[in-house]
Design an enzyme around this catalytic site. Structure first.
Site, short mmCIF file in Angstrom:
data_model
loop_
_atom_site.label_atom_id
_atom_site.label_comp_id
_atom_site.label_asym_id
_atom_site.label_seq_id
_atom_site.Cartn_x
_atom_site.Cartn_y
_atom_site.Cartn_z
N GLU A 178 36.80 45.76 101.42
CA GLU A 178 36.68 45.74 102.58
C GLU A 178 36.21 46.89 102.06
O GLU A 178 36.70 48.36 102.47
CB GLU A 178 37.66 45.88 103.20
CG GLU A 178 38.82 44.74 103.57
CD GLU A 178 40.13 44.95 104.83
OE1 GLU A 178 40.19 45.96 104.54
OE2 GLU A 178 40.57 43.73 104.95
N GLU A 226 42.36 36.89 103.28
CA GLU A 226 43.34 38.30 104.28
C GLU A 226 43.77 37.26 105.06
O GLU A 226 43.02 37.75 106.15
CB GLU A 226 43.53 38.58 103.99
CG GLU A 226 43.66 40.49 102.83
CD GLU A 226 43.87 41.86 102.31
OE1 GLU A 226 44.29 42.18 103.63
OE2 GLU A 226 43.26 41.58 101.05
C1 FCB Z 1 43.46 45.09 104.58
C2 FCB Z 1 44.03 45.28 103.17
C3 FCB Z 1 45.34 45.22 102.10
C4 FCB Z 1 46.28 45.28 103.68
C5 FCB Z 1 46.32 45.08 104.52
C6 FCB Z 1 47.22 45.01 105.25
O1 FCB Z 1 42.91 46.26 105.24
O2 FCB Z 1 42.28 44.94 102.35
O3 FCB Z 1 45.60 45.48 100.75
O4 FCB Z 1 46.93 46.83 103.43
O5 FCB Z 1 44.60 45.40 105.15
#
Ligand code: FCB
Length: 449
Positions: free
Chosen positions: A160, A357
């Site tokens: 990110e 994620e």
């Molecule tokens: C993302 C991050 C991760 C976590 C999630 C909830 O943006 O990559 O580390 O904080 O959100």
């Protein structure tokens, strides 16, 4: 009815170094910007977090009990190179042991080299707005690859870059807490450059590997289908979703986006000859993080105050989320996930996708040794069904990493937001599998929902 996933689908869980490791001064580790930021702002720090640095063997055993075959973790740059440049063998040795332990338990490690924890020594040199950091990052990437590349095949350079650049240097909600919109854009460009140079470094060391970057996407919703609303949504979409993606795909920054940001006067001068070629290294897969959509609206008075957290955007605002929210206040829209994956499939010309994620925070409680987190179970069920729908409609999605294995240190929110499949009592470090962990284990075992 079972929604089956393709054979060989990669099921995993994900974590990040600063969010779980603790032991922030052990074995020569140097401070990162998150140590400095949390200490200065008085929020909770990443020590002890989940004390994973000392308990990693138990955590790997937990993973193996769950039967989830992939594990995405990140390496802390300031453990491996406390000053950002000089190797600390004891720090590197931790990841060496972790990889061996995972492999002994039949779990495939997936390494992320940068999940936001820049060595403070490099922030002292200006941090990501300083383009020299791209070369330091490539050196660091090569060092880690030399140590682990014989056993690790899946490499992600950066997690990110949007958050690292725009939240870290733009609105300052994240470390290093700088509020400078022009610098945030330059940081974004330099993070892309760092990715490109690291991808080259990883490949220069030989071996078979998959190189990726992980981007977070927010599909943009608007209420009204007219020209001004569409333009507000376009601006938000281009900065949130295409600032990073298009240069990686070899298309450079979209001209409309450069025009949106031109008034800050920083981005175009930061793009040196040859940068765009370096950034456009071939990707083997694209890591996709999805949590929630955004809602964009036009501002009647372009100079009026806006809640838009993105640097440099004028004439638009964001609206509060609606409907069912998570405890972090994020809107739950699984249908946007399907649309996003189908859009990526097309926009990226068939590049394979891995969900790096996806998950949700809710207020969990341990009652008689159990955590009945039915909201999270529902969240995962709906979002996995959304991924399945995208695959059915032609998206080449190769895997899914649930965020997160453990409740952990949720950045600026400290320990208030629980994202884990596994409940962590931060006083005793006791781990308890939540119902969502059992649900997920079952999905993994069946390769279906
Ligand atoms: C993302 C991050 C991760 C976590 C999630 C909830 O943006 O990559 O580390 O904080 O959100």
């Amino acid at each position: 009815m079972t929604l089956g996933f393709p054979d060989g689908f990669r099921w995993g869980t994900a974590t990040a170094a600063y969010q779980i490791e603790g032991s922030t001064t052990a074995d020569g580790r140097g401070p990162s910007i998150w140590d400095t930021f949390t200490t200065r702002s008085g929020v909770a720090t990443g020590d002890p977090a989940c004390d994973h640095y000392r308990r990693y063997r138990d955590d790997v055993r937990l993973l193996s009990e769950l039967g989830v075959p992939y594990y995405r973790f990140s390496v802390a740059w300031s453990r491996v190179m406390p000053d950002g440049r000089t190797v600390e063998p004891r720090g590197l040795a931790f990841y060496d042991r972790l990889v061996d332990t995972l492999l002994e338990h039949g779990i495939t490690p997936m390494v992320t080299l940068y999940h936001w924890d820049l060595p403070e020594a490099l922030q002292a040199k200006g941090g990501w707005p300083n383009r020299e950091l791209a070369d330091h990052f490539a050196d660091y990437a090569l060092t880690v690859h030399k140590a682990l590349g014989d056993r690790v095949r899946q490499w992600t350079t950066i997690n990110e870059p949007f958050c690292a650049a725009f939240i870290g240097y733009g609105n300052g909600d994240h470390a290093p807490g700088i509020q400078d919109e022009g610098a945030a854009l330059v940081a974004g460009h330099n993070l892309l450059l760092a990715h490109g140079k690291a991808a080259q470094a990883l490949r220069s060391n030989g071996g078979e590997q998959e190189v990726s970057i992980v981007l977070n996407f927010a599909p943009v919703l608007t209420d009204v289908d007219d020209a001004v609303h569409r333009e507000a949504a376009r601006k938000f979409d281009f900065l949130h979703n295409r600032f990073f993606l298009d240069p990686l795909l070899g298309r450079g920054y979209p001209p409309e986006l450069l025009a949106d940001l031109a008034h800050l006067g920083t981005l175009e001068p930061a793009i040196a000859d040859g940068d765009l070629e370096i950034i456009a290294q071939p990707l083997d897969v694209l890591g996709v993080n999805y949590y929630a959509p955004a809602r964009a609206v036009p501002l009647e008075d372009p100079e009026a105050d806006s809640n838009c957290p993105l640097p440099g955007l004028r004439g638009m605002d964001v609206q509060p989320p609606r409907g069912e929210l998570t405890s972090l206040g994020w809107e739950q829209r699984p249908e946007c996930f399907t649309e996003l994956l189908l859009w990526l499939q097309e926009h990226c010309g068939g590049l394979p996708l891995v969900i790096a994620e996806n998950g949700a925070a809710f207020e969990d409680e341990v009652v008689e040794g159990r955590v009945h987190d039915e909201k999270r179970v529902r969240y995962f069920a709906h979002h996995l069904a959304a991924v399945h729908a995208a695959i059915e409609r032609g998206a080449d999605v190769r895997g899914y990493m649930a965020w997160s294995l453990l409740d952990n240190f949720e950045w600026a929110m400290g320990y208030t937001q629980r994202f884990g499949l596994v409940h962590v009592d931060f006083e005793t470090q006791k781990r308890v599998l939540k119902d969502s962990a059992l649900f997920y284990a079952d999905v993994v075992a069946r390769n279906g929902l």
